[in-house]
Scaffold this motif. Sequence first.
Motif, PDB file in Angstrom:
ATOM      1  N   ASP A   1     -11.028 -10.680  -3.335  1.00 41.62           N
ATOM      2  CA  ASP A   1     -11.128  -9.300  -3.803  1.00 41.62           C
ATOM      3  C   ASP A   1     -12.475  -9.056  -4.500  1.00 41.62           C
ATOM      4  O   ASP A   1     -13.149  -8.046  -4.247  1.00 41.62           O
ATOM      5  CB  ASP A   1      -9.958  -9.038  -4.762  1.00 41.62           C
TER       6      ASP A   1
ATOM      7  N   ASP B   1     -15.168  -8.760  -1.930  1.00 38.98           N
ATOM      8  CA  ASP B   1     -15.253  -7.413  -1.345  1.00 38.98           C
ATOM      9  C   ASP B   1     -16.081  -6.490  -2.237  1.00 38.98           C
ATOM     10  O   ASP B   1     -16.903  -5.711  -1.757  1.00 38.98           O
ATOM     11  CB  ASP B   1     -13.849  -6.819  -1.170  1.00 38.98           C
TER      12      ASP B   1
ATOM     13  N   ASP C   1      -5.696  -1.716  -3.821  1.00 35.78           N
ATOM     14  CA  ASP C   1      -6.692  -1.335  -2.804  1.00 35.78           C
ATOM     15  C   ASP C   1      -6.359   0.015  -2.162  1.00 35.78           C
ATOM     16  O   ASP C   1      -7.247   0.794  -1.825  1.00 35.78           O
ATOM     17  CB  ASP C   1      -6.780  -2.413  -1.713  1.00 35.78           C
TER      18      ASP C   1
ATOM     19  N   ASN D   1      -7.561   2.659  -4.564  1.00 39.41           N
ATOM     20  CA  ASN D   1      -9.000   2.676  -4.822  1.00 39.41           C
ATOM     21  C   ASN D   1      -9.711   3.249  -3.596  1.00 39.41           C
ATOM     22  O   ASN D   1      -9.883   2.581  -2.588  1.00 39.41           O
ATOM     23  CB  ASN D   1      -9.460   1.248  -5.106  1.00 39.41           C
TER      24      ASN D   1
ATOM     25  N   GLN E   1     -12.964   1.759  -0.946  1.00 39.49           N
ATOM     26  CA  GLN E   1     -12.893   0.473  -0.256  1.00 39.49           C
ATOM     27  C   GLN E   1     -13.890   0.399   0.885  1.00 39.49           C
ATOM     28  O   GLN E   1     -14.205   1.394   1.523  1.00 39.49           O
ATOM     29  CB  GLN E   1     -11.489   0.284   0.340  1.00 39.49           C
TER      30      GLN E   1
ATOM     31  N   SER F   1      -5.540   3.961   4.702  1.00 42.83           N
ATOM     32  CA  SER F   1      -5.001   2.599   4.595  1.00 42.83           C
ATOM     33  C   SER F   1      -3.805   2.447   5.525  1.00 42.83           C
ATOM     34  O   SER F   1      -2.983   3.350   5.625  1.00 42.83           O
ATOM     35  CB  SER F   1      -4.538   2.314   3.160  1.00 42.83           C
TER      36      SER F   1
END
Lengths: 353, 353, 353, 353, 353
Positions: free
Chosen positions: B255, B258, C91, C94, C97, C130
């Motif tokens: 993570d 990333d 994720d 957020n 990404q 996502s």
Amino acid sequence: MARLVKNTKKVGTAPGSLIHTGNYKNDVIDITLIEYNKDIYHRKKLNNIEDCFKLRNSDTVKWVNVEGLNDVSIIEKIGKEFKLHPLMLEDILNTSQRPKMDDYDDYIYIVLKMLYYNEKNNEISSEQLSFVYVDNYVFTFQEFGGDVFDGIRERLETAKGNVRKLGADYLIYGLIDAIVDSYFIILEKIGDNTEDIEQELMEDPKKELLQSIYKLKREMIFLNNSIWPLRELVSALARTESSVFDKNTSLYFRDVYDHIIQVIDIIESYRDMVSGMLDTYLSSISNRTNDVMKVLTIFSTMFIPLTFLVGIYGMNFENMPELKWRYGYIVFWLLTVIIIYIMLRYFKRKKWL
Amino acid sequence: MARLVKNTKKVGTAPGSLIHTGNYKNDVIDITLIEYNKDIYHRKKLNNIEDCFKLRNSDTVKWVNVEGLNDVSIIEKIGKEFKLHPLMLEDILNTSQRPKMDDYDDYIYIVLKMLYYNEKNNEISSEQLSFVYVDNYVFTFQEFGGDVFDGIRERLETAKGNVRKLGADYLIYGLIDAIVDSYFIILEKIGDNTEDIEQELMEDPKKELLQSIYKLKREMIFLNNSIWPLRELVSALARTESSVFDKNTSLYFRDVYDHIIQVIDIIESYRDMVSGMLDTYLSSISNRTNDVMKVLTIFSTMFIPLTFLVGIYGMNFENMPELKWRYGYIVFWLLTVIIIYIMLRYFKRKKWL
Amino acid sequence: MARLVKNTKKVGTAPGSLIHTGNYKNDVIDITLIEYNKDIYHRKKLNNIEDCFKLRNSDTVKWVNVEGLNDVSIIEKIGKEFKLHPLMLEDILNTSQRPKMDDYDDYIYIVLKMLYYNEKNNEISSEQLSFVYVDNYVFTFQEFGGDVFDGIRERLETAKGNVRKLGADYLIYGLIDAIVDSYFIILEKIGDNTEDIEQELMEDPKKELLQSIYKLKREMIFLNNSIWPLRELVSALARTESSVFDKNTSLYFRDVYDHIIQVIDIIESYRDMVSGMLDTYLSSISNRTNDVMKVLTIFSTMFIPLTFLVGIYGMNFENMPELKWRYGYIVFWLLTVIIIYIMLRYFKRKKWL
Amino acid sequence: MARLVKNTKKVGTAPGSLIHTGNYKNDVIDITLIEYNKDIYHRKKLNNIEDCFKLRNSDTVKWVNVEGLNDVSIIEKIGKEFKLHPLMLEDILNTSQRPKMDDYDDYIYIVLKMLYYNEKNNEISSEQLSFVYVDNYVFTFQEFGGDVFDGIRERLETAKGNVRKLGADYLIYGLIDAIVDSYFIILEKIGDNTEDIEQELMEDPKKELLQSIYKLKREMIFLNNSIWPLRELVSALARTESSVFDKNTSLYFRDVYDHIIQVIDIIESYRDMVSGMLDTYLSSISNRTNDVMKVLTIFSTMFIPLTFLVGIYGMNFENMPELKWRYGYIVFWLLTVIIIYIMLRYFKRKKWL
Amino acid sequence: MARLVKNTKKVGTAPGSLIHTGNYKNDVIDITLIEYNKDIYHRKKLNNIEDCFKLRNSDTVKWVNVEGLNDVSIIEKIGKEFKLHPLMLEDILNTSQRPKMDDYDDYIYIVLKMLYYNEKNNEISSEQLSFVYVDNYVFTFQEFGGDVFDGIRERLETAKGNVRKLGADYLIYGLIDAIVDSYFIILEKIGDNTEDIEQELMEDPKKELLQSIYKLKREMIFLNNSIWPLRELVSALARTESSVFDKNTSLYFRDVYDHIIQVIDIIESYRDMVSGMLDTYLSSISNRTNDVMKVLTIFSTMFIPLTFLVGIYGMNFENMPELKWRYGYIVFWLLTVIIIYIMLRYFKRKKWL
């Protein structure tokens, strides 16, 4: 630039022929032997290279430093005593080698560059340094006297640090580490130089500055060329599985590797900065041309109409009533002032003043 | 630029010698111990580093934060207690390390940079941070006080999140994550900066702007240099098979990885933009020169023929019939108006007006 | 530029905390369930996300589309029901990404960008999407309403193509394919834009054009940043050996991969063209400056000697024979014509006329 | 540029749907069958594609060339007969494919570009060519009539070379080889073009030249985009272990690979040259501006003091002794000549004359 | 540039057809045989290539050098005698090969470029050299007479070095080494050239210089294109496991490889320098324009107000008191001097003087 191509002297000769290609001739070739182990430490000058061969059976570390390459017979004798490959002997003498390591199973050949910064003419010069590590002997071949190893010699003598406890491979590490450390000094000098030029560039970009920037750029190319291949070399040393190296030594070489990466990073940054300087220089010239143009334009556009005006009243027409007016001349001056005022406002609005 | 080369202080000393190379000296060196596990949480200031060694047998996580590197004896004592490699201790003290991870089987050494944005002079400064993770101890060495870990300290105290349940490796992840998160704040500031400069560039490109752009470019180089090696480091952490790390931790490091890639992407984009700005600046100068030229040319070409005209009728030839015409002067003015009209049409057609 | 750095809102919070970082708040969060297999097809709006959990035992494909991320509880409930990793849930929320795929053995997380072209201000905006594929469920999380999936919804309903026969992984392929296809539309728009600018550049390079070019360049950087990581992602999908994917699906992903490579090729070409435009713009300014200079020079050099000439005969020397000649004035005009003629020939030869 | 994005027509349709995306519609679709082995050779036009399916049991090589893609049913019939994957059929019809090879175990799909040089408008156009090699059949699909295979057809008929002895894979090699050979002709044309432009650039750099250079640059981008992926494709063919290819064929593909590398090298060199031309063009403009400036400056600085001089003696002061001198006028002329002489020397020294 | 594309002559012919593509036709084709082993050495001219086939059973090394490629039958005969692959024979005749090595198990084919520097027009020309190593025979095919192998011939005759003891593969090494060595001579010439241009650039940058720089740049592209593929070739030779090469030979090829890397490094540096020259040239033009501008501006701004002044007193207003003043004329001259003085100070402060 000629320094980029150095070994044409050898073109056409048989591979493996021992011919010294450097330009520098030493009158006397200094051979220094340092013999040590944990307990003992000897240092002496040798007159004949053969003198050190007698110690082959002793288990001490023998560091033989040869300063000057123009006596080919020394290299020949070493080659014969230790049965070294002719191509390797040739490489020692050819002073335009690229840094590299050659692993000949029983012995190892390393070649790299020592760099010096000449304060007088702000130039970097380089000297080739060859290592041959064979049978507890470390031979180092320098083109001429003077090196960056005084710190190590002192530590060997006073037995500070690990240097005398750990064998010959640790010595090699110490020598290479000293060379890489010396690069930082050169980078610091170049950094100072860069800062000076940058300062000047911001304050007063003279025409001569371009040559300084250009020279800096060439130094960078030279440095990069000399140091970049070192990366591979030390990376190879850190990963080597050669039987001549102790396993723990690779840990030390990894440390040197980190330093080289740092050197390369710094050079890369400097190159970015130098190319930035060229841009700044070019735009400062453009800026200046623009300034010059403005001065010219302000003066011309202010006076050209005025000159036209005075021309009018310089004409000889018989019938020009203004000329006979009582306040004609004063009116003319008023007109002049008005034109100048309008012009100034115009330039103010254009932000030229 | 001098900041790029920092460790020449050490050149010539033996490898592994403990010499602090930073410029910053702390009067008092703060040592803070935070001891915790799922159930307990202690935080205290230590006067002697030895005080924390007594806890070696406890199964709690011990985070020892050392602020200030100028007391070499602290590092020596830790090295002795935990049998750490001298090269590693040297690395802690050398404040110009490249971010990296060294895996010494029984313990791990990580070094990276904390970056701060100084609002006053719009400059980025950096502080080196070393981690040593050994035997449930996490030592962190900072150059001076102040860090980005307050969020973590709070979470440890109030036991929010997983941080106290998961062991010492999760703590390391948390600390590195906090550092990487803090990079985004710096990027945001730089982004604002970039936007301001861009705005000014479009509206009123002053000469001083070039220096701002150039400074921005150097900040970018500095940032890139500090962050790029982090990529390798965190990628190594995510892939590590070191026994000191829990298997699940690697998921967390992926993570962080990333995030670093994202940081690097953003920096890359900013660099593209900055180089675009330089182009824009240069072409705006060219544009301005062109504008100045146009004004000059319009004025000159309009008035030069007129000035010639008035010159003609200022000549003193005895035999110039026009001068004696009754409407000569009026005809002259008509001519003048016609010339101006033609000129204006010409400039209109050329799109200069 | 601020859009490059979006998630500073989260800095300092514990990893894995669920905080929505986007700027967009939806009043109502739309949850749509499409359930289908070869034979059946249902589509309904859900009020509670829990409603879809009841179908876990059915062997149909469940596509749950969530539009709006500001209700964190929805994501929490899904995470709890399917035992998803907290980092993954973080994720989803957020919204800055980088496109990537995370394979958590039992489920797969994919994140990428939908891009929209806003015709009004010629700007590209992006929306994060996502995918969570777990247990025959495909969850898609969008930042706000509106997407590029209408074609797929229609095909699902009318059962055209393979889409209903092949399982959930084929659905994921279909959705990603739709996104990649939509990139081509954006590229086409940019292509039209580029062509327009190029046309103008050739015909009449105005100052405003530079800003258009610059904007285009930034769009390109933005596009590249959004699409480049997709390459890795889809390549990973095409090579994945995850048990959740059917073997044949990889063939389809290879096809998407080909399309992405094509998109990247086109962007690369556009970037080349845009940098070519900057060159053209700069050289067109230079050309124009040159033209302006020529006009100025032709006028000045033609009239300056003439003005000198009229000046001569405006002098008041008592003894200037020419002034008294009968044809002096006519001779003066002849001279003027000759000078103009010579000048014109000179400019012709210089190819300035 | 629109040509870079061609397949938006398909956006939103199901993957695998057969839709022809090209712009070109053929009135009649030509299908030609060439059947041969070592001994026999037939060539005939087919009215229905089904006519060639009857030969499936014969051991001859069947080359079926389809010119025109707008009759989707032909591709559908072939797909049904040989059980080809729908994605592959889709690829045949989508005329904006990137060159690639797809190996479907039992059959192979190859797609690449034929390039043509249009002498009239100096433009390169491209045509997509798909190969399907299945079961001793080689299907080739062209967008429209006309290709570079006449040499091969002749050799097949007259049985020159190996072409009829070696099977279908050798035919594929022959066709690809013919295409790559045709690239050299295009490169030659571009080379001539480049040389012409360069010549003009040196002799008389007109404004129009910039557009020619720019067009050349775009052609280069287009060529590079079309040919670069071919490298991978042929490299894959040379390394393929597909059972459909004879082992010896890979030797031939290695040869084609060498040619492609050569083509790419040449394009790379041309690109370098073109970017060099842009530099030359820009500096030639600068040079010309400099020349124009010089002419202006020489004239202005020569005549401006002279104009001042004549102005002085045009003044009407009552008390100007020079005006009454007997040789005043002659002295004035002497002064003029001296000023001109000094100016000329000054310009000579500055190397402006 | 035409030289970049040479083999269009062959386009459309069958692969493997023997057609000589070079432009050079030799009247007489020289075939020279050198036969040697440790003890014997023969050298003779052959009339027929068949004459050397009789020696196939002898264990001597046979070096057959063929100068001239326009008699295709020679290559055909060799191909037939040694059963060589037709594609290889084709490659010998096609004089636009990229340097490469093809390993056909029983024999090896190597092709590379000999480069010559033509002193007269400062141009580099190239000649293709093919090696075929089969069955103790080394065939070398040159396009025309004259090569860089005289050193080797002499060493073979006088038996200096290892050359006669070590077999045919050592001969190949020797020949390639001679070619690579000859590159250094060309680099030295280019280096001298570069230095000359740089010198001129600093001292007196004329317009012609741009063409020299540009030519240098093209030579660099040509050199790079010719030498870069050699890297792969020699690297392949150094790593080859072909049975036809002795294991020890690879050590020698590693040495050649080092040299090629050095050549490439030097070319890279030269390219950097040449691009630096272009920058310098461009900025020197800018500088000159700036200088010209300054001269113009100084003159104009100095004299324009003065011309205005004299214009005033050339006006014919009846009521101009100054004209009647006794010292009016002298006051005018004082004013003139003051204006000039102010102007000069202004230019001094602006650093234009």
